[in-house]
Structures are given as C-alpha cells and as structure tokens.
Scaffold this motif. Structure first.
Motif, short mmCIF file in Angstrom:
data_model
loop_
_atom_site.label_atom_id
_atom_site.label_comp_id
_atom_site.label_asym_id
_atom_site.label_seq_id
_atom_site.Cartn_x
_atom_site.Cartn_y
_atom_site.Cartn_z
N GLY A 54 -4.21 -12.93 -14.18
CA GLY A 54 -3.87 -14.32 -14.49
C GLY A 54 -4.97 -15.12 -15.15
N TYR A 71 -9.63 -13.78 -10.45
CA TYR A 71 -8.22 -14.19 -10.42
C TYR A 71 -8.08 -15.63 -10.90
CZ TYR A 71 -3.80 -15.83 -8.52
OH TYR A 71 -2.57 -16.40 -8.39
N GLY A 72 -7.26 -15.83 -11.93
CA GLY A 72 -6.95 -17.17 -12.41
C GLY A 72 -8.10 -17.90 -13.06
N GLY A 93 -1.11 -10.26 -16.31
CA GLY A 93 -0.85 -11.69 -16.49
C GLY A 93 -1.94 -12.45 -17.22
#
Length: 163
Positions: free
Chosen positions: A109, A88-89, A129
């Motif tokens: 993301g 994530y991210g 994302g």
C-alpha cells in the motif's frame, strides 16, 4: 589447562556469543526529529508515522525498521540496508532507493511514484497495492524477484508476480 588460560578461553567464548550492538538509539532519535543521518545504524528503529522530507539516509542500516505510515518524500536511501523493513502505507514520492537492499521488505500500500530503484535488490520485496506507476530504475528481471497483486500500479510494460 592452567587457570588463567582457562579463564581467557571462557571469556573469549562468552564474548563471541554476545550479539553485536543492534541499534543506535541516539541516531534513531535524531532521525525521528527530522535530521539526516547518512550511514547511521537505525536497525529495528521505529520511524512509523514520521513526517520528514528530503532526508539523507544514504548507506544507513535500516534493517527491520518500521517505516509504516511514514511520509518521507524525496528521502535518499541510496545503498542503504532496508532488508525486512515494514513500510506499510508509507509515502516515498521521489525518494531514491538506488543500490539499496530491499530484500523481504514490505511496501504494501505504499506510494512510490517517482522513486528511483536503479540497482536496488528487490528479492522478496512485497509491493502489493503499492503505487509505482512513475517509478524509475525498475526492470522486469528485478520485479520478477518481488511480488505484488492486482492493485499494484507499475510503469507501462512491466508486470510483477502475485504474492
């Protein structure tokens, strides 16, 4: 059954039920310190927030590892086991995932511009994302096995099913 034979059978049965060594804490610590570790056992390793560039993790076992918010630009994950990874991210600009198994990985993301996905397994991979605009090695057939959302940025002409 003779007592010695019974003990051997019980011991063999108990040993067969034990789980395999899950991870190598020393190898995880080396990578957390910024060292390359090709072929290492980083199973369930916590590499979240790691900031390292150009690591060689080719063939490493990173299954169920936490790469959330890691910045690992130009890292080589070729032929690595990244099943069920949480990234994530994460930032993986210019990284190579060529031939890697990303089954059920989460790159929600994540920034993956310039990453190479040639021959990677993307079954169940979540790219919601994520930025993949300049990623290479992606094909429509492999992306059809992954998912994303309206915020997922893909190379021109490619689409991804919604999660």
């Amino acid at each position: 059954m003779k007592p010695i034979l019974t003990a051997v059978v019980i011991l063999a049965t108990a040993t067969a039920a034990l789980p395999a060594v899950a991870q190598n804490a020393g190898q995880i610590a080396r990578v957390r310190g910024g060292a390359s570790c090709a072929g290492c056992n980083l199973f369930q390793g916590d590499l979240s927030g790691l900031q390292a560039r150009g690591l060689n993790l080719n063939g490493a076992r990173l299954r169920q590892a936490n790469l959330s918010l890691a910045v690992m630009n130009r890292t080589r994950f070729s032929n690595a086991d990244l099943r069920d990874v949480d990234a994530y991210g994460g930032v993986f600009s210019g990284s190579s995932f060529a031939g890697a198994n990303l089954t059920n990985a989460s790159f929600v993301g994540a920034y993956l511009d310039g990453a190479n996905f040639s021959g990677a397994t993307l079954s169940g991979t979540n790219f919601a994302g994520a930025s993949l605009e300049r990623a290479t090695g992606l094909s429509q057939s492999r992306l059809n096995q992954a998912c994303g959302d309206e915020a997922t940025q893909l190379p021109a002409g490619l689409t991804i099913p919604h999660c």
